[in-house]
Scaffold this motif. Sequence first.
Motif, PDB file in Angstrom:
ATOM      1  N   ILE A   1      -7.391  -8.610  -7.692  1.00  0.00           N
ATOM      2  CA  ILE A   1      -7.101  -7.222  -7.353  1.00  0.00           C
ATOM      3  C   ILE A   1      -6.021  -7.221  -6.280  1.00  0.00           C
ATOM      4  N   LEU A   2      -4.902  -6.566  -6.575  1.00  0.00           N
ATOM      5  CA  LEU A   2      -3.795  -6.473  -5.633  1.00  0.00           C
ATOM      6  C   LEU A   2      -3.600  -5.020  -5.216  1.00  0.00           C
ATOM      7  N   LEU A   3      -3.536  -4.781  -3.923  1.00  0.00           N
ATOM      8  CA  LEU A   3      -3.261  -3.454  -3.389  1.00  0.00           C
ATOM      9  C   LEU A   3      -1.785  -3.386  -3.024  1.00  0.00           C
ATOM     10  N   ASN A   4      -1.107  -2.395  -3.574  1.00  0.00           N
ATOM     11  CA  ASN A   4       0.343  -2.278  -3.439  1.00  0.00           C
ATOM     12  C   ASN A   4       0.703  -1.181  -2.444  1.00  0.00           C
ATOM     13  N   ALA A   5       1.583  -1.509  -1.488  1.00  0.00           N
ATOM     14  CA  ALA A   5       2.011  -0.520  -0.498  1.00  0.00           C
ATOM     15  C   ALA A   5       3.470  -0.756  -0.127  1.00  0.00           C
ATOM     16  N   PRO A   6       4.245   0.310   0.093  1.00  0.00           N
ATOM     17  CA  PRO A   6       5.627   0.122   0.553  1.00  0.00           C
ATOM     18  C   PRO A   6       5.640  -0.653   1.876  1.00  0.00           C
ATOM     19  N   THR A   7       6.559  -1.570   2.012  1.00  0.00           N
ATOM     20  CA  THR A   7       6.629  -2.405   3.214  1.00  0.00           C
ATOM     21  C   THR A   7       6.713  -1.564   4.479  1.00  0.00           C
TER      22      THR A   7
ATOM     23  N   ALA B   1      -0.316   2.766   5.596  1.00  0.00           N
ATOM     24  CA  ALA B   1      -0.957   1.804   4.697  1.00  0.00           C
ATOM     25  C   ALA B   1      -1.401   0.570   5.462  1.00  0.00           C
ATOM     26  N   LYS B   2      -0.567   0.077   6.360  1.00  0.00           N
ATOM     27  CA  LYS B   2      -0.917  -1.107   7.149  1.00  0.00           C
ATOM     28  C   LYS B   2      -2.156  -0.845   7.992  1.00  0.00           C
ATOM     29  N   GLU B   3      -2.253   0.329   8.575  1.00  0.00           N
ATOM     30  CA  GLU B   3      -3.433   0.668   9.385  1.00  0.00           C
ATOM     31  C   GLU B   3      -4.685   0.735   8.524  1.00  0.00           C
ATOM     32  N   PHE B   4      -4.562   1.362   7.353  1.00  0.00           N
ATOM     33  CA  PHE B   4      -5.722   1.472   6.462  1.00  0.00           C
ATOM     34  C   PHE B   4      -6.186   0.092   6.008  1.00  0.00           C
ATOM     35  N   LEU B   5      -5.244  -0.775   5.669  1.00  0.00           N
ATOM     36  CA  LEU B   5      -5.587  -2.075   5.106  1.00  0.00           C
ATOM     37  C   LEU B   5      -6.223  -3.023   6.127  1.00  0.00           C
ATOM     38  N   LYS B   6      -6.149  -2.684   7.423  1.00  0.00           N
ATOM     39  CA  LYS B   6      -6.840  -3.485   8.433  1.00  0.00           C
ATOM     40  C   LYS B   6      -8.353  -3.460   8.219  1.00  0.00           C
ATOM     41  N   ASN B   7      -8.823  -2.418   7.543  1.00  0.00           N
ATOM     42  CA  ASN B   7     -10.260  -2.256   7.315  1.00  0.00           C
ATOM     43  C   ASN B   7     -10.688  -2.680   5.914  1.00  0.00           C
ATOM     44  N   VAL B   8      -9.763  -3.281   5.167  1.00  0.00           N
ATOM     45  CA  VAL B   8     -10.059  -3.764   3.817  1.00  0.00           C
ATOM     46  C   VAL B   8      -9.955  -5.290   3.831  1.00  0.00           C
TER      47      VAL B   8
ATOM     48  N   ARG C   1      21.441  -5.598  -6.160  1.00  0.00           N
ATOM     49  CA  ARG C   1      21.267  -5.616  -4.714  1.00  0.00           C
ATOM     50  C   ARG C   1      19.911  -4.994  -4.355  1.00  0.00           C
ATOM     51  N   SER C   2      19.234  -5.607  -3.411  1.00  0.00           N
ATOM     52  CA  SER C   2      17.929  -5.114  -2.983  1.00  0.00           C
ATOM     53  C   SER C   2      18.077  -3.840  -2.161  1.00  0.00           C
ATOM     54  N   TYR C   3      17.202  -2.855  -2.424  1.00  0.00           N
ATOM     55  CA  TYR C   3      17.260  -1.599  -1.675  1.00  0.00           C
ATOM     56  C   TYR C   3      15.889  -1.172  -1.147  1.00  0.00           C
ATOM     57  N   HIS C   4      14.830  -1.883  -1.532  1.00  0.00           N
ATOM     58  CA  HIS C   4      13.489  -1.458  -1.154  1.00  0.00           C
ATOM     59  C   HIS C   4      12.543  -2.620  -1.404  1.00  0.00           C
ATOM     60  N   SER C   5      11.387  -2.613  -0.744  1.00  0.00           N
ATOM     61  CA  SER C   5      10.412  -3.680  -0.990  1.00  0.00           C
ATOM     62  C   SER C   5       8.990  -3.138  -0.966  1.00  0.00           C
ATOM     63  N   GLN C   6       8.114  -3.829  -1.678  1.00  0.00           N
ATOM     64  CA  GLN C   6       6.706  -3.482  -1.762  1.00  0.00           C
ATOM     65  C   GLN C   6       5.880  -4.699  -1.330  1.00  0.00           C
ATOM     66  N   ASP C   7       4.808  -4.446  -0.588  1.00  0.00           N
ATOM     67  CA  ASP C   7       3.890  -5.508  -0.192  1.00  0.00           C
ATOM     68  C   ASP C   7       2.663  -5.480  -1.099  1.00  0.00           C
TER      69      ASP C   7
END
Length: 276
Positions: free
Chosen positions: A99-105, A110-117, A264-270
Amino acid sequence: MLTKEELKNIKTLQELCEKEGKLQLKLNFDMLESRSEKRKEDFFHYEDGMLVGFLGSYYFGNKVEICGMVHPDYRRRGIFSKLLKEAFEEAKKREARTILLNAPTESQSAKEFLKNVPCTLAMIEYQMKWEKSSDLLDDPTVTVRPSISEEDFEAEIQLDVQCFGLNEKEARQYKQETKDLDTDKRLIIEAEGRIAGKMRLSEMNGESWIYGFSVFPELQGKGIGRKALSKVVKMQDENGFEIFLEVEAKNAHALGLYESCGFRSYHSQDYYKVTE
């Protein structure tokens, strides 16, 4: 299958969340528009008749990627946690191995929420856009054609097994589920008198996204991939599409190939792997 009203509501919420957060969410509308009625893959939360929370799950064999959003005015009310719990329960029923959770870098919420997952950062994926270039190769030794035969179908499965780490059962299941997508074109790459690779084009709203691009391992390093990609990019550009693809950040070889063809790269997802 999602209704036109549901798709419209998802798009409206997406645009609001992206504008508020100055980011881009990966909601895979080509897949949302081709959902099966037999499986529960999308989760909604409405308040006062308005969609304020949405989560989509996207299955690739026994791997599932999950991406979602909550209206800025309705956050910190447990809505996303509720939707995620429902998605986890469904993934468990379907015996998902990963299971992969996808969030914009750039998404701090999202980073705050994922601290509890219970999860760990598994990979970073770049979204890349083609910028017009004059050095695309046009080599007749490599051809690209539609995938039409049973032999083509079987080659696609073996490419998914050898290049993307799926087992044959997963690859076959995924191929069956995606082979009739209305927005998709499945292409076969030929070189040296044999099937050498494949790719899939998803065309929607003036954009063409390249997915599943792969060449059999024993034929890699011979320039086949670059020649095939150049042909497809040239074709899609001539048809008036803006052209995009995605690549894992640590895949230096693929990244170099795409950049050599003008991407060319313009965006990234974690992507975060759930660990329990």
